[in-house]
Write a protein that holds these residues in place. Structure first.
Motif, short mmCIF file in Angstrom:
data_model
loop_
_atom_site.label_atom_id
_atom_site.label_comp_id
_atom_site.label_asym_id
_atom_site.label_seq_id
_atom_site.Cartn_x
_atom_site.Cartn_y
_atom_site.Cartn_z
N ASP A 195 0.77 -1.22 0.03
CA ASP A 195 0.02 -0.06 -0.10
C ASP A 195 0.77 1.46 0.16
O ASP A 195 0.47 2.34 0.81
N ARG A 197 2.95 4.46 -2.31
CA ARG A 197 2.21 5.17 -3.29
C ARG A 197 2.58 4.59 -4.69
O ARG A 197 1.66 4.81 -5.51
N ASP A 199 2.00 1.42 -5.14
CA ASP A 199 1.00 0.40 -5.37
C ASP A 199 -0.22 1.20 -5.66
O ASP A 199 -1.07 0.58 -6.66
N ARG A 200 -0.28 2.52 -5.10
CA ARG A 200 -1.60 3.04 -5.40
C ARG A 200 -1.65 3.72 -6.97
O ARG A 200 -2.52 3.63 -7.56
N TYR A 201 -0.42 3.96 -7.42
CA TYR A 201 -0.07 4.12 -8.82
C TYR A 201 -0.65 3.03 -9.76
O TYR A 201 -1.36 3.27 -10.81
N ASN A 203 -2.53 0.60 -9.05
CA ASN A 203 -3.96 0.56 -9.11
C ASN A 203 -4.71 1.68 -9.49
O ASN A 203 -5.96 1.70 -9.33
N GLN A 205 -4.96 4.65 -8.64
CA GLN A 205 -5.47 5.38 -7.13
C GLN A 205 -4.45 6.76 -7.05
O GLN A 205 -5.20 7.57 -6.19
N GLU A 206 -3.66 6.91 -7.55
CA GLU A 206 -2.85 7.97 -7.41
C GLU A 206 -2.05 8.14 -8.48
O GLU A 206 -1.25 7.24 -9.04
N ASP A 351 5.70 2.24 2.47
CA ASP A 351 4.15 1.85 2.88
C ASP A 351 4.02 2.03 4.25
O ASP A 351 4.08 1.10 5.16
#
Length: 365
Positions: A195, A197, A199-201, A203, A205-206, A351
């Motif tokens: 989780d 940044r 990972d959020r990229y 997905n 999400q960022e 994370d």
């Protein structure tokens, strides 16, 4: 004779009542562990192997968590696994060489425990082939926790709440060395970091910044001057979404070896000086770096790969030998700006959820 008949009558009557009473009593149900619902993020590898004799259960994981932070696993009851694998440092300890219960430095730096679910050769030198096997090493190492596991088991057996916890996890309140190691391994398999940044990229999400994206491209690219392809050559060892290919390499730290690494495990000349490529996840939290903690900062690590490779080192990895961003170059030859961008990308792998998740924390705090 009459007396004997009456005596026999009462004995039979009592036996009948006793049997009726037993038959009417509810049976004591054995403890049935609850399967642990392990959630694997979609961008991490979906293939992993759990030992057939040690499936993940809610009770086993929680027991393992308690044992991970249990100081009774050390010879003088002052340290635990969590002493050298601190959650806020992504389960490292911030030292070049970890200190044991007697204040003596260990041979190597404490490795992060993130995403060990997918690793089968453990420790810097690959000397353990399962988390169950690995867990025994630090406990019985005379420089680390310096405890006989059998003695620790006796202490746990006498301490509440462990007999009941082992009963719930493994169906037996008699504590064994095997079940101690199994519980520790279960807990460690749940330590999933996914989780950041980055990972959020992944997905959607960022967004990452322009410098971070350029740093990611450099990180993952092997340089090829013939096509004007510039790269940091990092992904050759730290590729994939685990940010480790789980392989062993001589990365040019020394001309001669004071620590043979994998070579001492296999006994092969070609493996001398090779160490596992650790995960880069949470790398900004796990300084100092390398198996002996010789580099204090990420900048020093990049400077090593860019300018200070020991090209005369036996068994030096071929992917390092020929990696350069300039035709006929003898070093990597990244620019200062390129190094800065790679480090900016590495910071996106931090994370904060992993380092604060209560499921992984000391249950006594």
């Amino acid at each position: 004779m009459a007396t004997n008949k009456y005596a026999l009558f009462f004995i039979l009557a009592f036996s009948t009542l006793s049997c009726s009473s037993d038959e009417g009593s509810p049976a004591i149900e054995p403890d049935t562990p609850t399967p642990y619902a392990l959630t694997i993020p979609k961008h991490l590898p979906q293939n992993y192997t759990l030992p057939a004799d040690n499936p993940l259960t809610e009770e086993g994981v929680e027991l393992g968590r308690h044992l991970f932070y249990e100081e009774k696993l050390s010879g003088n009851n002052t340290m635990s696994c969590g002493s050298c694998h601190q959650q806020e440092k992504a389960f490292t300890d911030g030292r070049a060489l970890s200190l044991g219960i007697d204040g003596l430095p260990s041979r190597r730096s404490a490795m992060s425990l993130a995403n060990m679910l997918w690793f089968s050769q453990l420790n810097w030198d690959g000397s353990a082939l399962s988390l169950e096997e690995q867990a025994r090493g630090p406990i019985e190492n005379t420089v680390e926790l310096h405890e006989n596991l059998g003695s620790a088991v006796a202490e746990l057996q006498a301490a509440s709440p462990y007999p009941r916890m082992f009963q719930k996890a493994f169906g037996d309140s008699i504590i064994t060395e095997t079940n101690v190691l199994k519980a520790l391994a279960q807990f460690e398999r749940t330590l999933i970091s996914a989780d950041s940044r980055y990972d959020r990229y992944m997905n959607n999400q960022e967004q990452l910044t322009k410098d971070e994206l350029e740093g990611m491209k450099l990180f993952l690219t092997h340089p090829d001057p013939s096509t004007n392809t510039r790269g940091g050559n990092c992904g050759d060892c730290h590729g994939g979404t685990l940010f480790s290919l789980r392989t062993f390499h001589n990365n040019g730290l020394d001309d001669t070896f004071s620590d043979n690494g994998l070579g001492d495990v296999t006994g092969l000349e070609r493996d001398k000086g090779k160490f596992k490529a650790p995960t880069m996840r949470n790398i900004a939290l796990t300084a100092p770096y390398m198996h002996d903690g010789r580099f204090a900062t990420l900048e020093e690590v990049l400077d090593h790969y860019n300018d200070h490779i020991k090209y005369n080192s036996p068994t030096l990895d071929p992917l390092i030998i020929e990696a350069s961003n300039e035709p006929n170059g003898k070093t990597l030859l990244l620019t200062a700006e390129e190094k800065r961008k790679i480090i900016a990308f590495l910071h996106t792998l931090t994370d904060p959820t992993f380092t604060t998740d209560k499921r992984f924390s000391d249950p006594n705090k």
